[in-house]
Scaffold this active site. Structure first.
Site, short mmCIF file in Angstrom:
data_model
loop_
_atom_site.label_atom_id
_atom_site.label_comp_id
_atom_site.label_asym_id
_atom_site.label_seq_id
_atom_site.Cartn_x
_atom_site.Cartn_y
_atom_site.Cartn_z
N ARG A 142 9.79 29.20 55.13
CA ARG A 142 10.87 29.62 54.25
C ARG A 142 10.92 31.12 54.02
O ARG A 142 12.22 31.60 53.75
CB ARG A 142 10.94 28.73 52.87
CG ARG A 142 11.21 27.28 53.12
CD ARG A 142 11.00 26.49 51.84
NE ARG A 142 11.49 25.02 52.03
CZ ARG A 142 11.09 24.14 51.33
NH1 ARG A 142 10.20 24.38 50.25
NH2 ARG A 142 11.78 22.95 51.61
N LYS A 163 15.75 3.54 54.59
CA LYS A 163 16.69 2.71 53.86
C LYS A 163 18.24 2.96 54.40
O LYS A 163 18.52 4.20 54.39
CB LYS A 163 16.61 2.90 52.27
CG LYS A 163 15.51 2.45 51.94
CD LYS A 163 15.21 2.53 50.52
CE LYS A 163 13.93 2.00 49.79
NZ LYS A 163 13.67 2.59 48.33
N GLY A 216 15.45 15.56 55.43
CA GLY A 216 14.31 14.50 55.07
C GLY A 216 12.83 14.80 56.23
O GLY A 216 12.55 15.84 56.32
N GLY A 251 18.26 18.09 51.34
CA GLY A 251 19.23 17.29 50.46
C GLY A 251 20.61 17.87 50.71
O GLY A 251 21.72 17.58 51.11
P1 AMP Z 1 13.81 8.80 55.14
O1 AMP Z 1 13.27 9.79 53.98
O2 AMP Z 1 14.81 7.75 54.37
O3 AMP Z 1 14.40 9.57 56.23
O4 AMP Z 1 12.75 7.92 55.55
C1 AMP Z 1 11.50 8.38 56.31
C2 AMP Z 1 10.50 7.31 56.29
O5 AMP Z 1 10.96 6.18 56.69
C3 AMP Z 1 9.40 7.91 57.07
O6 AMP Z 1 8.26 7.92 56.17
C4 AMP Z 1 8.99 6.60 57.99
O7 AMP Z 1 7.65 6.26 57.89
C5 AMP Z 1 9.79 5.63 57.15
N1 AMP Z 1 10.18 4.57 58.14
C6 AMP Z 1 10.71 4.68 59.28
N2 AMP Z 1 10.87 3.39 60.14
C7 AMP Z 1 10.10 2.49 59.19
C8 AMP Z 1 10.06 1.10 59.24
N3 AMP Z 1 10.26 0.26 60.31
N4 AMP Z 1 9.28 0.44 58.43
C9 AMP Z 1 9.11 1.42 57.24
N5 AMP Z 1 9.14 2.65 57.06
C10 AMP Z 1 10.00 3.19 58.07
#
Ligand code: AMP
Length: 416
Positions: free
Chosen positions: A35, A218, A374, A397
């Site tokens: 940064r 999610k 993320g 974000g």
């Molecule tokens: P996000 O912050 O929503 O982009 O999510 C990122 C996180 O999703 C990472 O820490 C991954 O470990 C998790 N992730 C990706 N695929 C899976 C999965 N199949 N089951 C559980 N967690 C997951």
């Protein structure tokens, strides 16, 4: 509109909002200075012109209280070394008038953590939203925020916002302060310009085909982006943990895979919307499944809609990797947000690596690729690919909100 490249900062004091929210270890040493390096082009241009710098940033979440472990005093030497100028430090960001006044051309002053003052974020402290007095407290805090921003503005002739990572926040230093500068004396910094240009390439200036890869855990946290992208993309790859919400919604068996049971209808709506818009929606066909959530779990490849009881999908399987790679390699515009699996576990990072390989190959063949938001940045860094894609965004974000099509307050405050 004013811009850093054309503006002559000679003899001017520039108040620059930077994102120096760098990670520190327990000894207060910086563990990743990305940064700080990101802000250097803007800062060096101002100094080279003969301007002086008043640098302001937040660090962590002190929630309006002075927390020594979040003091920006800890990074003064590192900023001095990066800039090649001995940076002075103002231990109270709201009482830095004299230090700012005394600055000579070519000198720099770093203000203490803005968030030691609740006025920076502008949220009333110590009162619950449900409290009947909350609205009044909020009004009072907004008035104080304006005063705080006015104080910051009083230090300088020019305002530059180069903190893309906080541009989605309407804080004193990121937005309110801009009201105290005339249009010709406020501008976005060079890093922010690059970020905005990258977003523009995937929202407005699209070369086709356009493939977006949305992963992560999610669907609920990505829905705004998925909906906005549905209007723009040719291919939409949905992977990662959200896969299993789709599989369950379609009647599949998902074992103990991560799933949002209250989002099954939403998943079906996304599938329908893609059909209606003529978007090629690509979902996982096979998964690398594990018998526990760990790197050392036993694993097997299963159809993503037929996962045995007690097993969970932690990565995309080989068939899916190939299908996704084809849609990526043929693209001319690529947006990647979110890993395809639990990439933190090496044994379940293979699918994310396959996506990264395809993005790199497409980029070599002339595609524009934007990676960000993320964990995607951590993911490309893990594979050492950060310099082999077109752009890696610094704004988590903020990037996601920009891609959702939202106006960023930090940008609006400058551009109107
Ligand atoms: P996000 O912050 O929503 O982009 O999510 C990122 C996180 O999703 C990472 O820490 C991954 O470990 C998790 N992730 C990706 N695929 C899976 C999965 N199949 N089951 C559980 N967690 C997951």
């Amino acid at each position: 509109m004013a811009n850093v490249t054309d503006f002559n900062f000679a003899g001017k004091k520039a108040l620059v909002r930077v994102d120096f929210n760098v990670p520190l270890n327990e000894k207060g040493q910086i563990t990743d200075d990305t940064r700080i390096r990101g802000a250097l082009p803007t800062l060096k241009k101002i100094l080279a012109d003969g301007g002086s710098l008043i640098l302001m940033s937040h660090m962590g979440k002190p929630k309006g209280k002075v927390k020594p472990e979040l003091s920006l005093g800890q990074i003064v030497d590192a900023v001095s070394a990066a800039l090649g100028v001995k940076v002075q430090f103002a231990p109270d960001c709201a009482k830095a008038g004299d230090a700012a006044e005394a600055l000579k051309p070519g000198e720099a002053l770093l203000l203490e953590n803005l968030r030691f003052y609740p006025e920076e974020e502008g949220k009333p402290v110590g009162i619950d939203k449900a409290d009947p007095a909350y609205d009044e407290a909020k009004k009072e805090m907004k008035a104080k925020q304006k005063e705080f921003a006015k104080t910051l503005a009083s230090y300088a002739d020019v305002y530059v916002n180069d903190a893309f990572g906080t541009a989605h926040r309407k804080h004193a230093s990121t937005a309110v302060v801009a009201d105290f500068f005339a249009p010709e004396n406020k501008m976005v910094g060079l890093l922010m310009e690059k970020e905005l240009a990258a977003v523009d390439n995937v929202l407005n200036n699209i070369k086709r085909p356009f493939t977006a890869i949305m992963g992560g855990s999610k669907v609920s946290t990505k829905i705004g982006i998925i909906e906005n992208l549905m209007e723009k993309v040719d291919n939409l790859i949905l992977c990662g943990g959200m896969t299993y919400t789709f599989m369950k919604a379609l009647g599949g068996k998902i074992g103990v895979s991560i799933c949002e049971d209250d989002k099954l209808q939403l998943a079906l709506d996304i599938i329908e919307k893609a059909k209606a818009k003529g978007v090629n929606l690509l979902l996982s066909e096979d998964s690398v499944c594990a018998d526990s959530f760990s790197n050392d779990a036993n694993s097997q490849i299963c159809p993503s809609n037929a996962i045995p009881d007690g097993w969970e999908g932690l990565d995309i399987g080989p068939k899916t990797q190939e299908k996704f790679a084809n849609a990526i390699k043929s693209a001319k515009t690529i947006l990647w947000n979110g890993p395809a699996g639990v990439f933190e576990f090496d044994n379940f990072a293979v699918g994310s690596k396959a996506i990264a390989d395809a993005v790199v190959e497409a980029t070599k063949n002339g595609a524009f690729s934007l990676v960000g938001g993320g964990d995607s940045v951590a993911c490309v860094n893990k594979f050492g690919y950060a310099d082999q894609v077109s752009y890696v965004s610094t704004g988590g974000g903020a990037l996601l909100e920009a891609i959702e099509g939202k106006v960023l307050p930090g940008v609006a405050a400058i551009k109107g």
